[in-house]
Design an enzyme around this catalytic site. Structure first.
Site, PDB file in Angstrom:
ATOM      1  N   GLU A  59       0.854  -1.190   0.000  1.00  0.00           N
ATOM      2  CA  GLU A  59       0.000   0.000   0.000  1.00  0.00           C
ATOM      3  C   GLU A  59       0.887   1.236   0.000  1.00  0.00           C
ATOM      4  OE1 GLU A  59      -1.987   0.793   3.678  1.00  0.00           O
ATOM      5  OE2 GLU A  59      -3.259   2.353   2.809  1.00  0.00           O
ATOM      6  N   CYS A  63       3.596   9.623  -1.735  1.00  0.00           N
ATOM      7  CA  CYS A  63       4.469   9.688  -2.905  1.00  0.00           C
ATOM      8  C   CYS A  63       4.606  11.168  -3.246  1.00  0.00           C
ATOM      9  CB  CYS A  63       3.807   8.907  -4.041  1.00  0.00           C
ATOM     10  SG  CYS A  63       4.547   9.174  -5.647  1.00  0.00           S
ATOM     11  N   GLN A  70       9.614  18.744  -9.761  1.00  0.00           N
ATOM     12  CA  GLN A  70       8.495  17.977 -10.336  1.00  0.00           C
ATOM     13  C   GLN A  70       8.472  18.061 -11.863  1.00  0.00           C
ATOM     14  OE1 GLN A  70       4.857  19.223  -8.374  1.00  0.00           O
ATOM     15  NE2 GLN A  70       5.579  18.553  -6.378  1.00  0.00           N
ATOM     16  N   VAL A  71       7.762  17.091 -12.456  1.00  0.00           N
ATOM     17  CA  VAL A  71       7.546  16.994 -13.906  1.00  0.00           C
ATOM     18  C   VAL A  71       8.868  16.971 -14.684  1.00  0.00           C
ATOM     19  CG1 VAL A  71       5.925  17.673 -15.732  1.00  0.00           C
ATOM     20  CG2 VAL A  71       5.492  18.418 -13.425  1.00  0.00           C
ATOM     21  N   GLY A  73      10.458  13.762 -14.602  1.00  0.00           N
ATOM     22  CA  GLY A  73      10.659  12.316 -14.710  1.00  0.00           C
ATOM     23  C   GLY A  73      11.057  11.636 -13.400  1.00  0.00           C
ATOM     24  N   GLY A  75       9.347  11.286 -10.591  1.00  0.00           N
ATOM     25  CA  GLY A  75       8.247  10.480 -10.048  1.00  0.00           C
ATOM     26  C   GLY A  75       8.151   9.136 -10.763  1.00  0.00           C
ATOM     27  N   THR A  76       8.372   9.138 -12.068  1.00  0.00           N
ATOM     28  CA  THR A  76       8.343   7.898 -12.854  1.00  0.00           C
ATOM     29  C   THR A  76       9.511   7.002 -12.450  1.00  0.00           C
ATOM     30  OG1 THR A  76       7.343   9.079 -14.683  1.00  0.00           O
ATOM     31  CG2 THR A  76       8.412   6.994 -15.216  1.00  0.00           C
ATOM     32  N   ALA A 102      -3.676  13.835  -8.427  1.00  0.00           N
ATOM     33  CA  ALA A 102      -2.532  12.979  -8.763  1.00  0.00           C
ATOM     34  C   ALA A 102      -2.959  11.735  -9.551  1.00  0.00           C
ATOM     35  CB  ALA A 102      -1.789  12.564  -7.494  1.00  0.00           C
ATOM     36  N   GLY A 104      -3.809  11.445 -12.599  1.00  0.00           N
ATOM     37  CA  GLY A 104      -3.135  11.429 -13.912  1.00  0.00           C
ATOM     38  C   GLY A 104      -1.740  10.842 -13.808  1.00  0.00           C
TER      39      GLY A 104
HETATM   40  N1  ACO Z   1      -1.561  15.121 -12.807  1.00  0.00           N
HETATM   41  C1  ACO Z   1      -1.473  14.628 -14.049  1.00  0.00           C
HETATM   42  N2  ACO Z   1      -0.304  14.209 -14.616  1.00  0.00           N
HETATM   43  C2  ACO Z   1       0.808  14.333 -13.869  1.00  0.00           C
HETATM   44  C3  ACO Z   1       0.796  14.861 -12.561  1.00  0.00           C
HETATM   45  C4  ACO Z   1      -0.463  15.255 -12.021  1.00  0.00           C
HETATM   46  N3  ACO Z   1      -0.572  15.747 -10.791  1.00  0.00           N
HETATM   47  N4  ACO Z   1       2.057  14.861 -12.074  1.00  0.00           N
HETATM   48  C5  ACO Z   1       2.829  14.359 -13.062  1.00  0.00           C
HETATM   49  N5  ACO Z   1       2.073  14.031 -14.124  1.00  0.00           N
HETATM   50  C6  ACO Z   1       2.492  13.443 -15.383  1.00  0.00           C
HETATM   51  C7  ACO Z   1       3.663  14.165 -16.009  1.00  0.00           C
HETATM   52  O1  ACO Z   1       3.233  15.200 -16.873  1.00  0.00           O
HETATM   53  C8  ACO Z   1       4.340  13.054 -16.786  1.00  0.00           C
HETATM   54  O2  ACO Z   1       3.675  12.830 -18.009  1.00  0.00           O
HETATM   55  P1  ACO Z   1       4.508  12.410 -19.330  1.00  0.00           P
HETATM   56  O3  ACO Z   1       5.154  11.089 -18.985  1.00  0.00           O
HETATM   57  O4  ACO Z   1       3.464  12.306 -20.380  1.00  0.00           O
HETATM   58  O5  ACO Z   1       5.501  13.502 -19.540  1.00  0.00           O
HETATM   59  C9  ACO Z   1       4.105  11.831 -15.894  1.00  0.00           C
HETATM   60  O6  ACO Z   1       2.978  12.135 -15.070  1.00  0.00           O
HETATM   61  C10 ACO Z   1       5.266  11.527 -15.004  1.00  0.00           C
HETATM   62  O7  ACO Z   1       5.735  12.708 -14.423  1.00  0.00           O
HETATM   63  P2  ACO Z   1       7.045  12.775 -13.544  1.00  0.00           P
HETATM   64  O8  ACO Z   1       7.850  13.972 -13.948  1.00  0.00           O
HETATM   65  O9  ACO Z   1       7.737  11.460 -13.545  1.00  0.00           O
HETATM   66  O10 ACO Z   1       6.399  12.998 -12.102  1.00  0.00           O
HETATM   67  P3  ACO Z   1       6.875  13.992 -10.949  1.00  0.00           P
HETATM   68  O11 ACO Z   1       8.350  13.898 -10.743  1.00  0.00           O
HETATM   69  O12 ACO Z   1       6.312  15.332 -11.147  1.00  0.00           O
HETATM   70  O13 ACO Z   1       6.168  13.317  -9.689  1.00  0.00           O
HETATM   71  C11 ACO Z   1       4.248  13.551  -8.286  1.00  0.00           C
HETATM   72  C12 ACO Z   1       4.761  13.184  -9.671  1.00  0.00           C
HETATM   73  C13 ACO Z   1       4.879  12.619  -7.253  1.00  0.00           C
HETATM   74  C14 ACO Z   1       2.733  13.370  -8.250  1.00  0.00           C
HETATM   75  C15 ACO Z   1       4.671  15.020  -7.998  1.00  0.00           C
HETATM   76  O14 ACO Z   1       4.136  15.857  -8.970  1.00  0.00           O
HETATM   77  C16 ACO Z   1       4.258  15.510  -6.629  1.00  0.00           C
HETATM   78  O15 ACO Z   1       4.995  15.357  -5.655  1.00  0.00           O
HETATM   79  N6  ACO Z   1       3.060  16.130  -6.506  1.00  0.00           N
HETATM   80  C17 ACO Z   1       2.599  16.687  -5.251  1.00  0.00           C
HETATM   81  C18 ACO Z   1       2.311  15.602  -4.244  1.00  0.00           C
HETATM   82  C19 ACO Z   1       1.260  14.621  -4.736  1.00  0.00           C
HETATM   83  O16 ACO Z   1       0.244  14.994  -5.280  1.00  0.00           O
HETATM   84  N7  ACO Z   1       1.536  13.300  -4.487  1.00  0.00           N
HETATM   85  C20 ACO Z   1       0.597  12.233  -4.776  1.00  0.00           C
HETATM   86  C21 ACO Z   1      -0.471  12.251  -3.762  1.00  0.00           C
HETATM   87  S1  ACO Z   1      -1.337  10.724  -3.604  1.00  0.00           S
HETATM   88  C22 ACO Z   1      -0.347   9.767  -2.659  1.00  0.00           C
HETATM   89  O17 ACO Z   1       0.699  10.157  -2.189  1.00  0.00           O
HETATM   90  C23 ACO Z   1      -0.773   8.357  -2.369  1.00  0.00           C
END
Ligand code: ACO
Length: 147
Positions: A59, A63, A70-71, A73, A75-76, A102, A104
């Site tokens: 679980e 994250c 952010q954005v 790569g 998170g991926t 989140a 998406g």
């Molecule tokens: N909504 C839609 N798409 C998204 C979002 C979002 N919030 N965040 C990233 N993406 C997309 C990116 O555009 C990218 O798309 P692509 O592959 O077509 O270019 C893809 O997802 C991967 O993006 P990464 O750059 O790898 O992700 P990133 O490093 O930004 O990490 C994360 C994503 C962890 C959600 C970050 O934006 C973050 O910390 N956000 C704030 C905290 C949050 O919302 N965490 C999740 C809450 S739920 C939970 O923790 C269980």
């Protein structure tokens, strides 16, 4: 310990709706594991999860990636490393309650809103969050997630 504290601070900042004490409790709970992505020695993001080994799933509790990273790569990359590690731990699925904004991101990591695991395998094990959407990801044993 310093890394865990930095990671806890990232979670607290990026997930402002989560009570801070709750984040502290889970990050320092020995039943939870955390994966940190570091620049040098400093975490810039991470995933905290609880493995349920007998049920063969994990679980994801938190994250997050720090705001200015952010954005790009990260998170991926984090999710791919988590999946690769999970394969060695006999975990076949991840569940998470995704914040609505989140969803998406989780979809792009292979998570779906339809839960394929039988309910008895996970129900009662994970904590229900109001306002989040339960999502599942199957970790495919033949995919090299970190290649
Ligand atoms: N909504 C839609 N798409 C998204 C979002 C979002 N919030 N965040 C990233 N993406 C997309 C990116 O555009 C990218 O798309 P692509 O592959 O077509 O270019 C893809 O997802 C991967 O993006 P990464 O750059 O790898 O992700 P990133 O490093 O930004 O990490 C994360 C994503 C962890 C959600 C970050 O934006 C973050 O910390 N956000 C704030 C905290 C949050 O919302 N965490 C999740 C809450 S739920 C939970 O923790 C269980």
């Amino acid at each position: 310990m310093e890394m865990l504290i930095t990671l806890k601070n990232i979670f607290a900042k990026q997930l402002p709706k989560m009570p801070k004490e709750y984040i502290v409790r889970l990050v320092f709970d020995p039943r939870h594991k955390s994966l940190a992505l570091c620049k040098g020695d400093v975490p810039i993001g991470g995933i905290c999860y609880r493995p349920f080994y007998d049920q063969q799933f994990g679980e994801i509790a938190f994250c997050a990636v720090t705001a200015n990273e952010q954005v790009q790569g990260h998170g991926t990359r984090l999710m791919n490393h988590l999946k690769q590690y999970a394969l060695g731990e006999n975990i076949t699925h991840f569940l998470t309650y995704a914040d609505n904004f989140a969803i998406g991101y989780f979809k792009k990591q292979g998570f779906t809103k339809s839960i394929s695991m039988p309910r008895e395998r996970w129900h009662g094990y994970i904590k229900h969050y109001d306002g989040g959407t339960l999502m599942e990801c199957y970790v495919h044993p033949s995919i090299p997630y970190t290649r």
